[in-house]
Scaffold this active site. Sequence first.
Site, PDB file in Angstrom:
ATOM      1  N   HIS A 226     -13.491 -15.052  15.583  1.00 47.96           N
ATOM      2  CA  HIS A 226     -12.911 -13.816  15.022  1.00 47.96           C
ATOM      3  C   HIS A 226     -13.715 -12.565  15.371  1.00 47.96           C
ATOM      4  CE1 HIS A 226     -15.668 -14.777  11.752  1.00 47.96           C
ATOM      5  NE2 HIS A 226     -14.831 -15.617  11.155  1.00 47.96           N
ATOM      6  N   VAL A 265      -4.834  -6.463   8.845  1.00 48.46           N
ATOM      7  CA  VAL A 265      -5.848  -6.269   7.809  1.00 48.46           C
ATOM      8  C   VAL A 265      -7.256  -6.391   8.390  1.00 48.46           C
ATOM      9  CG1 VAL A 265      -6.771  -7.120   5.617  1.00 48.46           C
ATOM     10  CG2 VAL A 265      -4.296  -7.159   6.028  1.00 48.46           C
ATOM     11  N   ASP A 288      -6.752 -17.470  11.216  1.00 47.20           N
ATOM     12  CA  ASP A 288      -7.794 -17.637  10.193  1.00 47.20           C
ATOM     13  C   ASP A 288      -7.140 -17.765   8.821  1.00 47.20           C
ATOM     14  OD1 ASP A 288     -10.396 -17.955   9.308  1.00 47.20           O
ATOM     15  OD2 ASP A 288     -10.789 -15.820   9.104  1.00 47.20           O
TER      16      ASP A 288
END
Length: 411
Positions: A226, A265, A288
Amino acid sequence: MATDRGEDVLIQFTNCRLIRNHQLIKDDLWIRNGRIINPEPVFFDEKELAHKRYDCNNAIIAAGYIDLQINGGYGVDFSYDTETVEDGINKVANGLIQNGVTSFCPTIVTSPKETYRSVLPRIPKTTKGAGVLGVHLEGPFINIKKKGAHPENCIKELDNGFQGLMDVYGTLENVKIVTLAPEIDSTAQVIKQLTDQGITVALGHSMGSLKDGEVAVQNGATLITHLFNAMLPFHHRDPGLVGLLASDAIPEGQTVYFGIIADGVHTHPAALRIAHRTHPEGLCLVTDAISALGLEEGIHHIGQLKLEVKDAKAFVAGTDTLCGSIAPMDECVRIFRKATGCSTIYAIEAATLHPAKCLKMEKTKGTLDFDSDADFILLDDGLNVLSTWIGGQCVFCTDETKSIFNCSNAC
């Protein structure tokens, strides 16, 4: 001759557009025995006609989505619900098909030693939905300063090298990816031993410098977990792990892949654009996603921690710390295409071909090439999933497409 069990059934999808060879082409898709086939030998050598023929009404056909990092969903947390591992993975696998995901890596976040020893030997080989490619172990060998939603008391050092890693995990059976912080494996010997066993090493939850990342990549690491999240922010004097996207110290012929969460987000649209423009060939969309994927607002779990879903976001309960996404993969693909202005082909390949290449599975997954697995999805131009197929079988379809594919029993 085709049998009642569907063996050797030749199926033709017509009036469709295929994503193949980085192009969107008008062509038919042919499948047989769970594989995508070249129709020419069928025509000229076997002189065979399709047993089933579907008119796709100009839909896009793409390889099924692959999610390299997903913590759970539909009320299941892979790190928390350890007593019902098999049922939990099957439940998530069955839910993911409605989002176009045909393969995934169930992800175990930093957990007690007992969790790994309980879960890893019990990962099911087959499911009732999306296929399991192997487990992604995200931690516990991470930097405590970038723990994110990982429980601090379970984070470990690599004091005894590879043996210390094995003392925690117990086994590497069913493991596909391991995320660790490169600075705690300064000699990269653990990374090298993992990659020598065919495991993809990802770098993340790290305070590591660019040099730390380069040493790790030179010893076999090929993935960043990520991107932008749980790592040092980009700095012009030392860009940290983000700098691997533009490093000149990557071994020739090696690609650094990176997962990125395009849920609206976790990663700002401008950051998505920077990553895409800097290193497009390495970009892999990941969700995720956590146990609250597909659930309403309220209190849930991720690993050993309580989480709260509110305002379409997931937080560690009682804090403002983000702890995972609740956006499904098809939504991430749509958000990414809009945010970056990339082509439809690229947006889809970021969730199909790129993750397959990262895992060195591009000969069978993430592609519509001949002889690859018949795991694919039908999409409209808005990139909404119309139907999902695994091994040449329809496993999900919308109400509007049930009559076309006659798959009401599967959907």
